[in-house]
Design a protein around this motif. Structure first.
Motif, PDB file in Angstrom:
ATOM      1  N   THR A 129      16.121 -69.826 -30.089  1.00  0.00           N
ATOM      2  CA  THR A 129      15.638 -68.975 -28.997  1.00  0.00           C
ATOM      3  C   THR A 129      16.738 -68.003 -28.575  1.00  0.00           C
ATOM      4  O   THR A 129      16.476 -66.825 -28.308  1.00  0.00           O
ATOM      5  N   LYS A 130      17.985 -68.467 -28.543  1.00  0.00           N
ATOM      6  CA  LYS A 130      19.113 -67.599 -28.196  1.00  0.00           C
ATOM      7  C   LYS A 130      19.249 -66.465 -29.220  1.00  0.00           C
ATOM      8  O   LYS A 130      19.441 -65.310 -28.855  1.00  0.00           O
ATOM      9  N   LEU A 131      19.125 -66.788 -30.513  1.00  0.00           N
ATOM     10  CA  LEU A 131      19.196 -65.754 -31.551  1.00  0.00           C
ATOM     11  C   LEU A 131      18.057 -64.750 -31.427  1.00  0.00           C
ATOM     12  O   LEU A 131      18.260 -63.537 -31.505  1.00  0.00           O
ATOM     13  N   ALA A 132      16.840 -65.250 -31.232  1.00  0.00           N
ATOM     14  CA  ALA A 132      15.676 -64.366 -31.104  1.00  0.00           C
ATOM     15  C   ALA A 132      15.787 -63.480 -29.874  1.00  0.00           C
ATOM     16  O   ALA A 132      15.429 -62.291 -29.913  1.00  0.00           O
ATOM     17  N   THR A 133      16.303 -64.018 -28.791  1.00  0.00           N
ATOM     18  CA  THR A 133      16.475 -63.240 -27.571  1.00  0.00           C
ATOM     19  C   THR A 133      17.506 -62.136 -27.789  1.00  0.00           C
ATOM     20  O   THR A 133      17.328 -61.002 -27.328  1.00  0.00           O
ATOM     21  N   ALA A 134      18.573 -62.430 -28.500  1.00  0.00           N
ATOM     22  CA  ALA A 134      19.593 -61.420 -28.800  1.00  0.00           C
ATOM     23  C   ALA A 134      18.999 -60.284 -29.631  1.00  0.00           C
ATOM     24  O   ALA A 134      19.299 -59.111 -29.400  1.00  0.00           O
ATOM     25  N   ILE A 135      18.138 -60.611 -30.577  1.00  0.00           N
ATOM     26  CA  ILE A 135      17.474 -59.585 -31.388  1.00  0.00           C
ATOM     27  C   ILE A 135      16.527 -58.760 -30.518  1.00  0.00           C
ATOM     28  O   ILE A 135      16.494 -57.540 -30.585  1.00  0.00           O
TER      29      ILE A 135
END
Length: 73
Positions: free
Chosen positions: A18-24
């Motif tokens: 979720t952290k990676l997707a939010t950064a994208i």
């Protein structure tokens, strides 16, 4: 459709994805404030699946995740 999925519970992995997707998503003004949710689903009949549904929910199969070598993939 979501009721037919088998969700794998891994708080640590889900939070990381979720952290990676939010950064994208932060790179896109339309998605910057959208609440992103990533779920890991069990492979079905040996097939990997990855898709998203309205509401910024992303589903990734556990088989696909096992094959990924690094964050950029």
């Amino acid at each position: 459709m979501e009721k037919k999925l088998i969700i794998k519970k891994s708080t640590h992995v889900n939070a990381y994805l979720t952290k990676l997707a939010t950064a994208i998503a932060d790179g896109d003004g339309r998605l910057r404030l959208a609440p992103i949710s990533v779920q890991i689903i069990k492979d079905s009949d040996g097939k990997w699946r990855a898709f998203s549904l309205p509401g910024t929910r992303i589903y990734l199969s556990s088989g696909l995740l096992r094959q990924i070598q690094n964050e950029s993939e």
